[in-house]
Motif scaffolding. Structure first.
Motif, PDB file in Angstrom:
ATOM      1  N   ILE A 247      60.558  18.921  86.874  1.00  0.00           N
ATOM      2  CA  ILE A 247      60.312  17.577  87.402  1.00  0.00           C
ATOM      3  C   ILE A 247      61.137  17.352  88.663  1.00  0.00           C
ATOM      4  O   ILE A 247      60.644  16.803  89.663  1.00  0.00           O
ATOM      5  N   ILE A 248      62.394  17.794  88.638  1.00  0.00           N
ATOM      6  CA  ILE A 248      63.272  17.664  89.814  1.00  0.00           C
ATOM      7  C   ILE A 248      62.655  18.385  91.010  1.00  0.00           C
ATOM      8  O   ILE A 248      62.645  17.860  92.133  1.00  0.00           O
ATOM      9  N   TYR A 249      62.119  19.580  90.762  1.00  0.00           N
ATOM     10  CA  TYR A 249      61.500  20.342  91.855  1.00  0.00           C
ATOM     11  C   TYR A 249      60.360  19.555  92.487  1.00  0.00           C
ATOM     12  O   TYR A 249      60.284  19.422  93.722  1.00  0.00           O
ATOM     13  N   PHE A 250      59.462  19.020  91.677  1.00  0.00           N
ATOM     14  CA  PHE A 250      58.294  18.309  92.209  1.00  0.00           C
ATOM     15  C   PHE A 250      58.684  16.961  92.836  1.00  0.00           C
ATOM     16  O   PHE A 250      58.061  16.542  93.826  1.00  0.00           O
ATOM     17  N   VAL A 251      59.683  16.301  92.272  1.00  0.00           N
ATOM     18  CA  VAL A 251      60.144  15.034  92.865  1.00  0.00           C
ATOM     19  C   VAL A 251      60.724  15.294  94.242  1.00  0.00           C
ATOM     20  O   VAL A 251      60.417  14.588  95.222  1.00  0.00           O
ATOM     21  N   ASN A 252      61.574  16.318  94.364  1.00  0.00           N
ATOM     22  CA  ASN A 252      62.158  16.660  95.662  1.00  0.00           C
ATOM     23  C   ASN A 252      61.087  17.137  96.634  1.00  0.00           C
ATOM     24  O   ASN A 252      61.131  16.817  97.830  1.00  0.00           O
ATOM     25  N   LYS A 253      60.124  17.902  96.121  1.00  0.00           N
ATOM     26  CA  LYS A 253      59.051  18.431  96.970  1.00  0.00           C
ATOM     27  C   LYS A 253      58.207  17.296  97.555  1.00  0.00           C
ATOM     28  O   LYS A 253      57.814  17.343  98.726  1.00  0.00           O
ATOM     29  N   ASN A 254      57.950  16.270  96.744  1.00  0.00           N
ATOM     30  CA  ASN A 254      57.147  15.139  97.214  1.00  0.00           C
ATOM     31  C   ASN A 254      57.967  14.114  97.992  1.00  0.00           C
ATOM     32  O   ASN A 254      57.407  13.146  98.518  1.00  0.00           O
ATOM     33  N   LYS A 255      59.296  14.313  98.022  1.00  0.00           N
ATOM     34  CA  LYS A 255      60.210  13.423  98.764  1.00  0.00           C
ATOM     35  C   LYS A 255      59.958  11.947  98.437  1.00  0.00           C
ATOM     36  O   LYS A 255      59.884  11.094  99.322  1.00  0.00           O
ATOM     37  N   THR A 256      59.796  11.671  97.168  1.00  0.00           N
ATOM     38  CA  THR A 256      59.531  10.290  96.763  1.00  0.00           C
ATOM     39  C   THR A 256      60.801   9.611  96.249  1.00  0.00           C
ATOM     40  O   THR A 256      61.669  10.258  95.663  1.00  0.00           O
ATOM     41  N   TYR A 257      60.884   8.336  96.504  1.00  0.00           N
ATOM     42  CA  TYR A 257      62.000   7.525  96.000  1.00  0.00           C
ATOM     43  C   TYR A 257      61.452   6.322  95.210  1.00  0.00           C
ATOM     44  O   TYR A 257      62.166   5.371  94.940  1.00  0.00           O
ATOM     45  N   LYS A 258      60.193   6.423  94.843  1.00  0.00           N
ATOM     46  CA  LYS A 258      59.527   5.327  94.131  1.00  0.00           C
ATOM     47  C   LYS A 258      59.523   5.601  92.626  1.00  0.00           C
ATOM     48  O   LYS A 258      59.108   6.667  92.186  1.00  0.00           O
TER      49      LYS A 258
END
Length: 401
Positions: A247-258
């Motif tokens: 999950i961390i990988y995909f969150v960082n990859k999508n550069k989302t803060y929402k």
């Protein structure tokens, strides 16, 4: 008063008995003492009557709501929302039983592209009213029913793999569509979500299996497959950590803060994990333990509502909350906001796997744990909707500058 020596009645203010000469001072003290004692006893009785009256007039519904509001507000602080959770489920799911056209369905499915992602000022901070997930569920349920007829009525064994796959897929994917619809920002395409569902789901299984090599379980677990409380805690910690890494990988990859994006990404990984795991369990138990495939499918299906799908969604939101506008790093892993929600998922998972029951029933335990998990989901959704307002206000201020 009465003289204690001769028993004759005398005046209260007399110091000596006029009949026998007995000193009345001690008698007066005794009388006053008894009067004070009687008064004290009466005060205690009045207090008890008052307490009984207060208990009888307690409004249990009001007290329960007060406790619920206080609890959700306290939890919400970790997500950045100090408001109580005012959720109307009847209103939220009001669109489920209404007619919707094919165009409306397609409009939801094409969300998240450059042309269909709404501007920030167009995003609504109101609770969404998802409905498409119910149609997805019905479509897969019909497919499952058809496969069941093929395998049971026509005794076609070729339908069994499809039965297992669709049975394992239906609820996790339905839940994922619910999170997809609930993403108010509409900034993630269905293709990206399904990619996380399939690829992220299977990779999270691999990361979990790698982590299992560093964990040792009790002798009872290896010999008999029986989990101790410690074993269940280790399973919860390892599996949630394995999914969290992906999950961390995909969150960082999508550069989302929402936050709502975090719920969706976490839900996608958890749903994929749940689907592959359930398919494996259904096949293994039906072959090795002579269990009914249908019974296993139904058990894994309805319990999937409150397991990996929601546990991972909680972790996804926690990752976004802790990292804010930066990439999630080691320093964020000790952030109290992340730890609270991550450990909540671990504890929910661990209790699920223990042999502990509620009211002597596993199903009662599963229902209670599922409700608890979804309560956390709705608290995080509330925080995500509040974030919409915050981001819109920041954007307005930037324009003014």
């Amino acid at each position: 008063m009465v003289c204690s020596q001769c028993g004759r009645t005398v005046h209260d203010h007399d110091r000596f008995c006029m009949y026998c000469g007995h000193a009345l001072t001690n008698d007066k003290t005794s009388v006053e003492s008894r009067m004070k004692e009687d008064s004290h006893i009466e005060d205690i009785r009045d207090e008890k009557r008052s307490k009984r009256s207060a208990v009888n007039h307690v409004n249990l519904k009001h007290e329960a709501k007060t406790l619920f509001d206080h609890t959700t507000k306290s939890i919400g602080k970790f997500a950045g929302s100090e408001e109580v959770l005012n959720l109307n489920l009847k209103d939220m799911f009001s669109e489920v039983f209404k007619f919707h056209s094919r165009d409306e369905s397609e409009e939801i499915f094409i969300a998240g592209t450059k042309k269909t992602t709404p501007m920030l000022e167009e995003v609504s901070e109101e609770w969404g009213k998802p409905w498409l997930f119910s149609r997805v569920f019905v479509a897969f349920a019909i497919t499952f029913l058809a496969l069941w007829i093929l395998s049971s009525t026509f005794e076609n064994e070729l339908a069994i793999p499809g039965l297992i796959f669709i049975g394992a897929l239906t609820v996790p994917l339905t839940g994922l569509i619910f999170f997809f619809e609930s993403n108010a920002f509409k900034n993630m395409s269905l293709f990206e979500v399904l990619k996380m569902f399939f690829v992220g789901g299977v990779i999270s299984l691999i990361s979990t299996m790698i982590l299992y090599h560093f964990v040792t379980f009790s002798k009872d677990y290896y010999d008999y497959g029986a989990m101790t409380v410690f074993d269940a805690l280790m399973v919860g910690l390892v599996e949630e950590m394995g999914k969290a890494l992906i999950i961390i990988y995909f969150v960082n990859k999508n550069k989302t803060y929402k936050i709502l994006n975090g719920l969706l990404i976490g839900g996608a990984i958890g749903a994929g994990f749940a689907m592959f795991e359930s398919a494996g369990y259904i096949l293994t138990f039906s072959l090795n333990y002579d269990e009914s495939i249908i019974n296993l499918v139904f058990l894994r299906a309805w319990t999937a509502i409150g397991t990996h799908l929601v546990w991972s969604a909680i972790i996804g939101a926690a990752i976004v909350i802790a990292k804010e506008h930066n990439n999630f790093g080691f320093r964020n892993a000790v952030d109290k906001r992340f730890l609270f929600f991550f450990l909540s998922s671990v504890i929910l998972h661990s209790f699920w796997d223990t042999s502990i029951t509620f009211f002597g029933s596993d199903n009662a335990k599963f229902i209670l744990l599922s409700v608890t998990a979804w309560l956390l989901i709705f608290i995080l959704m509330k925080a995500g909707l509040k974030q919409v307002n915050i981001l819109q206000e920041e954007a307005r201020q930037m324009k003014e500058i």
